[in-house]
Design an enzyme around this catalytic site. Structure first.
Site, mmCIF file in Angstrom:
data_model
loop_
_atom_site.group_PDB
_atom_site.id
_atom_site.type_symbol
_atom_site.label_atom_id
_atom_site.label_comp_id
_atom_site.label_asym_id
_atom_site.label_seq_id
_atom_site.Cartn_x
_atom_site.Cartn_y
_atom_site.Cartn_z
ATOM 1 N N SER B 28 -46.218 -32.660 51.522
ATOM 2 C CA SER B 28 -46.465 -31.507 52.378
ATOM 3 C C SER B 28 -45.205 -30.678 52.570
ATOM 4 O O SER B 28 -45.246 -29.590 53.130
ATOM 5 C CB SER B 28 -47.006 -31.976 53.722
ATOM 6 O OG SER B 28 -46.164 -32.976 54.257
ATOM 7 N N CYS B 29 -44.075 -31.208 52.127
ATOM 8 C CA CYS B 29 -42.817 -30.460 52.197
ATOM 9 C C CYS B 29 -42.878 -29.264 51.250
ATOM 10 O O CYS B 29 -43.728 -29.193 50.378
ATOM 11 C CB CYS B 29 -41.645 -31.342 51.784
ATOM 12 S SG CYS B 29 -41.290 -32.687 52.908
ATOM 13 N N ILE B 30 -41.932 -28.345 51.440
ATOM 14 C CA ILE B 30 -41.884 -27.174 50.556
ATOM 15 C C ILE B 30 -40.483 -27.012 49.981
ATOM 16 O O ILE B 30 -39.481 -27.209 50.692
ATOM 17 C CB ILE B 30 -42.305 -25.903 51.320
ATOM 18 C CG1 ILE B 30 -43.795 -26.016 51.651
ATOM 19 C CG2 ILE B 30 -42.007 -24.637 50.508
ATOM 20 C CD1 ILE B 30 -44.486 -24.734 51.911
ATOM 21 N N ILE B 47 -37.795 -28.222 52.914
ATOM 22 C CA ILE B 47 -38.130 -28.332 54.346
ATOM 23 C C ILE B 47 -39.316 -29.266 54.561
ATOM 24 O O ILE B 47 -40.166 -29.444 53.703
ATOM 25 C CB ILE B 47 -38.450 -26.954 54.977
ATOM 26 C CG1 ILE B 47 -39.611 -26.270 54.234
ATOM 27 C CG2 ILE B 47 -37.232 -26.064 55.021
ATOM 28 C CD1 ILE B 47 -40.692 -25.797 55.127
ATOM 29 N N GLY B 93 -46.247 -28.055 49.907
ATOM 30 C CA GLY B 93 -47.220 -27.788 50.960
ATOM 31 C C GLY B 93 -48.592 -28.383 50.707
ATOM 32 O O GLY B 93 -49.614 -27.805 51.082
#
Lengths: 206, 161
Positions: B28-30, B47, B93
């Site tokens: 889910s990080c970007i 992030i 994401g």
């Protein structure tokens, strides 16, 4: 008030290790009975690690793993993640589905369902043992499964912790079955607020 | 061989050509990249969460979109990039586990993407390409020689955006 877990005493860490031991022992017994094989488990590791380092515990962020994820509800919420390297998951499926060893090469719908059920049973056994020890009522959600890179799967359990601090408290047990050909990691990652509840329940509150 | 600079979770790195900046296993990080094609200078930020203000701890600004992007911008400018030439690319994401009742925390991938886009718009940095959402992990890298952003996945192979 951020990284409270950095202030745990050695005695408190010991208490958490014992909790992990009892929980994982119960899970290992359950798994052993299902697959009718001897299961070895190591003494649980209780580690406080920077969030970014957690994927290294399972072979690095790009290692291909099968993850069964359950959310824990109740008085000490948290996350449970059962991680298996893809190869181990395939062998476990062979055993569960009565297939020839090495027959499973990827997971179909039934295989995934069987692995989720294993996750369910392991989590149930773990939380049951935790209840006997702490009298904290903890309920698992229905399981969800993903086959992907370890880093991406671990993201899910780390996000919540990321809102509170930069470290994760991880109670981790490694299982070995089938002469070490099946390896699994069982993670219990309590939500930040749950740690005090668990420690207080075993008389180790701060 | 070009130098390979690794970026961990909640971290960022900047560099110049011919280096390649890479970040492994994003869920889910970007991974947000900024790149100046003329100066051949750029950076990659990994992030975890959209908003530092919703968090109890913000000791590490690179963890959040709202504090991480300005940090990345500051450091690429320091290396000699020009803000007017900067272009952004982003990937990640995902929602790794599908639950019938997706809570806010499960939807964090989508919220991360929205937060990054909003910020880049405010900063007037165009987003040249993105590969966000879906339910699989990504390894991302930016080649500072030509600005090519590569997304590697287990299920969908590799692509350049």
């Amino acid at each position: 008030m951020s990284d409270d877990i950095l202030e745990l005493t050695p005695v408190q860490m010991d208490a958490l290790r014992e909790i992990g031991n009892v929980g994982a022992g119960n899970s290992a017994t359950a798994l052993s009975q299902i697959i009718n094989h001897r299961i070895d488990m190591n003494v649980p590791k209780v580690s406080i690690v920077p969030l970014g380092d957690v994927p290294d515990m399972v072979g690095g962020p790009e290692a291909v793993v099968v993850g069964v994820f359950l959310r824990v509800y109740g008085s000490a919420p948290g996350n449970i993640l059962f991680l298996l390297p893809a190869k181990s998951a395939f062998l476990l499926v062979d055993m569960l589905m009565g297939k020839k060893r090495g027959e499973t090469k990827n997971l179909d719908f039934m295989d995934e369902s069987a692995l989720m059920e294993i996750g369910n049973i392991l989590a149930g056994a773990y939380l049951n043992a935790l209840f006997n020890l702490t009298k904290l009522s903890l309920l698992p959600s229905i399981p969800a499964l993903a086959v992907d890179m370890a880093g991406a799967i671990l993201n899910v359990v780390l996000i919540q912790l990321g809102q509170m601090g930069d470290h994760a408290l991880v109670i981790e047990t490694q299982f070995n079955a089938d002469e070490g050909d099946i390896k699994g990691h069982f993670f219990l990652v309590p939500d930040p607020g749950s740690l005090d509840t668990i420690l207080a329940a075993v008389g180790m509150g701060s | 061989m070009a130098e390979l600079i690794k970026v961990g979770m909640a971290d960022y790195k900047v560099g110049r050509a011919p280096a390649i900046i890479i970040s492994y296993g994003l869920g889910s990080c970007i991974g947000v990249s900024l790149y100046d094609p003329q100066a051949k200078v750029g950076g990659l930020l990994h992030i975890m969460l959209p908003d530092s203000k919703q968090s109890r701890s913000s000791e590490n600004p690179a963890k959040f979109a709202d504090t991480g992007v300005p940090l990345l911008l500051r450091d690429v400018l320091k290396l000699g990039a020009s803000k007017s030439r900067l272009v952004a690319k982003m990937a990640g994401g995902a929602q790794m586990f599908a639950f019938a009742k997706a809570t806010d925390i499960m939807r964090v991938g989508a919220r991360n993407a929205e937060a990054v886009k909003k910020l880049l718009k405010e900063l007037n940095i165009p987003i040249l390409a993105e590969d966000t959402g879906a339910n699989y992990g990504r390894t991302v890298q930016i080649n500072l020689e030509n600005g090519v952003y590569t997304v590697k996945t287990m299920v969908k192979g590799e692509k350049e955006i």
